[in-house]
Design a protein around this motif. Sequence first.
Motif, PDB file in Angstrom:
ATOM      1  N   LEU A 104     -11.701 -50.101 -46.898  1.00 18.80           N
ATOM      2  CA  LEU A 104     -10.854 -49.681 -48.017  1.00 18.80           C
ATOM      3  C   LEU A 104      -9.902 -50.802 -48.402  1.00 18.80           C
ATOM      4  O   LEU A 104      -9.707 -51.104 -49.591  1.00 18.80           O
ATOM      5  N   VAL A 126     -10.594 -45.114 -51.858  1.00 19.59           N
ATOM      6  CA  VAL A 126      -9.381 -45.701 -51.297  1.00 19.59           C
ATOM      7  C   VAL A 126      -8.298 -44.644 -51.114  1.00 19.59           C
ATOM      8  O   VAL A 126      -7.670 -44.545 -50.051  1.00 19.59           O
ATOM      9  N   GLY A 286     -16.040 -45.402 -50.853  1.00 18.98           N
ATOM     10  CA  GLY A 286     -15.632 -46.707 -51.341  1.00 18.98           C
ATOM     11  C   GLY A 286     -16.723 -47.756 -51.249  1.00 18.98           C
ATOM     12  O   GLY A 286     -16.687 -48.779 -51.947  1.00 18.98           O
TER      13      GLY A 286
END
Length: 293
Positions: A104, A126, A286
């Motif tokens: 992330l 995120v 992500g």
Amino acid sequence: MGNTNKKWFYLAILSLIWGSSFILIKKGLVGLTDYQLGSARIVLTSIFLFSVGFKSLKQIQKRHWKWIAISGFISSFFPPFLFAMAQNEIDSAVASILNSIVPLNTVIVGTTLFGILSSRRQIVGVFIGLAGTILLILAGAEFNPNQNYWYSLLIIAATIGYSLNVNIIKKYLSDISALAVTTGNFLFIFFPALLVLYVTGFFETIFSSSEMQVAFIYVAILSLFGTAIAKVLFNKLVQIASPVFASSVTYIMPIVAVLWGVVDGESFSIWQLVAAAVILFGVYLGNKKKVNR
């Protein structure tokens, strides 16, 4: 073996090695201070690397050295101290779960500092991952009130260093071997670490303390496998895959680390497990590639 197969092989080996690193840090802290463990880990790793990789330094050109130095400090000097300090206060398995936010942070760092565009899915991932991190810290503080979860911030700081590192290697150091990058890293941080180790009084007490000697064996194993060999493998992985794929090693690491933690008597609340699942889902989101239709 093609690059596609190689990257999955490296990912599996790194997950096993680094997933076991947290329990080795925990065992090392039984007889060593956090500063002794961090500096001894760097010094031992440096000796291992210099013995096999010194000749590879000739690959490094003048334009590389600045990035080699930056990479060394943010990924190999500060993190060993930060993790050792944090694991004095929180469980090894929790530390590994917090470490899983590296991908992330890689997305965030890549977008903000390296101009790598992120998709809407990555941005959502995120925020989900950050929410899971906060939940894990709060749940852990409630379930284990004797542990100081403010030290989790040290691990988060280390993950930011790792995220910067993978982007630096991909952008500036992909044209030299992984062994040259890793050996160059430790060329810069060896003497600062040796100075820290000396100041801690390590050399004055190690020969008179059996507890320190046992702890030192754990650190030696950690240094050889968890740092020296793993660093070379990871830098190679970054070179043949994307930074985000390389940082995805943190998907599997927590599984290995949690199993070691359970074996060693660590316990978890249901909310900690939920938080871990939220973090990993955020990391997955992500990193998930958009499917072309």
